[in-house]
Design an enzyme around this catalytic site. Structure first.
Site, PDB file in Angstrom:
ATOM      1  N   LYS A  43       0.773  -1.142  -0.263  1.00  0.00           N
ATOM      2  CA  LYS A  43      -0.006  -0.107   0.151  1.00  0.00           C
ATOM      3  C   LYS A  43       0.960   1.325   0.053  1.00  0.00           C
ATOM      4  CE  LYS A  43      -3.892   2.424   1.944  1.00  0.00           C
ATOM      5  NZ  LYS A  43      -3.490   3.704   1.770  1.00  0.00           N
ATOM      6  N   ARG A  95      -2.786   8.730  -6.462  1.00  0.00           N
ATOM      7  CA  ARG A  95      -3.412   7.827  -7.043  1.00  0.00           C
ATOM      8  C   ARG A  95      -3.578   8.418  -8.675  1.00  0.00           C
ATOM      9  NH1 ARG A  95      -7.815   4.438  -5.677  1.00  0.00           N
ATOM     10  NH2 ARG A  95      -7.992   2.993  -7.374  1.00  0.00           N
ATOM     11  N   LYS A 110      -7.592  -2.464   2.890  1.00  0.00           N
ATOM     12  CA  LYS A 110      -6.273  -1.882   2.964  1.00  0.00           C
ATOM     13  C   LYS A 110      -5.826  -2.459   4.700  1.00  0.00           C
ATOM     14  CE  LYS A 110      -8.843   2.212   3.822  1.00  0.00           C
ATOM     15  NZ  LYS A 110      -9.080   3.846   3.469  1.00  0.00           N
TER      16      LYS A 110
END
Length: 276
Positions: A58, A63, A224
């Site tokens: 992660k 993004r 996540k």
């Protein structure tokens, strides 16, 4: 889910029938809302909620959704804003891929010389509106990491299972893949998560290999897993709000005590998580 809001898709289907959905298929240079993740407490929690999963680092970067048609490449932010000019590294990497058309989902991040991640705020310096991009690129180069493919050579992959999408991505872009492990044992996943943290990343993502890409949705197909870090802070000051928050106290200045000087030091501001 596709090129158009969910409301537009539903209205078209109700009034014009299934054939109207063709207008809303994923299209090059028409970005779609990114798929979002739910949270899991730890690796064991993720295993309990998924039958078959892949784990990947992660990253705490920016993004990006990248579209390519021939030599033309455009990059879009999480909010679907065109940020192509700010990320020439992404354009170059994507243009070189052996695909005529492709839509990629991933993150760009600034790395230290040893390959570890720089803080999110440092990466975001590359996205200012009035920057000398060439100078910033020399000072703060960005590295793209792709973790999904939404379309490839004219075919939409949104409904294709996660495992097959990642396999297609791996064939097309092997050098820019996010670090990952597929179908690990629980012990392997634990070691992988520990390695991600040791490298300075936020944690890991767990992704159900049989799930499609739910554009604009948050759900348990992506989980996540990251360490929660908390601080006990005090409110030092507050600012009057603007716009919708006009007339209300908005940003709160938060600080911690400096024991050496017996005084408070401001660490940052917050306005999230509170109602008016």
């Amino acid at each position: 889910m596709m090129a158009g809001s969910l409301g537009e898709v539903a209205t078209a289907a109700l009034h014009e029938g299934p054939q109207a959905l063709d207008r809303f298929a994923v299209q090059i240079f028409k970005p779609v809302q990114p798929m979002l993740a739910d949270a899991a407490e730890d690796v064991s929690d993720a295993f309990a909620r998924m039958d078959a999963a892949a784990f990947e680092y992660k990253l705490d970067g920016a993004r990006v959704q990248v579209h390519k048609a021939g030599d033309e490449v455009r990059a879009y932010s999480r909010n679907l804003r065109d940020v192509t000019a700010a990320v020439p590294e992404v354009v170059e990497v994507t243009r070189a891929l052996p695909a005529r058309e492709i839509i990629l989902d991933g993150e760009v991040i600034a790395l230290r010389p040893d390959g570890g991640p720089l803080p999110f705020q440092v990466t975001m310096r590359r996205f200012g509106r009035r920057l000398d991009v060439n100078a910033m690129r020399r000072e703060l180069p960005l590295t793209p990491f792709f973790f999904d493919a939404l379309a490839l050579d004219g075919a939409s992959l949104l409904d294709t299972p996660q495992g097959e999408r990642f396999a297609a991505l791996s064939r097309v872009s092997p050098s820019a893949l996010v670090p990952h492990i597929i179908r690990p044992s629980r012990e392997e996943a634990e070691r992988f998560a520990a390695a991600a943290l040791a490298r300075g990343h936020e944690g890991v993502m767990a992704k159900a290999l049989g799930a499609g890409y739910a554009a604009g949705s948050r759900g348990s197909a992506w989980l996540k897993i990251k360490q929660a870090r908390t601080l006990d802070l005090v409110v030092l000051a507050a600012e009057w709000g603007n716009g919708r928050r006009r007339g209300w106290l908005s940003n709160l200045h938060l600080g911690a005590r400096d024991p050496e000087h017996n005084a408070f030091v401001m660490l940052g501001k917050t306005f999230k998580g509170m109602t008016d």
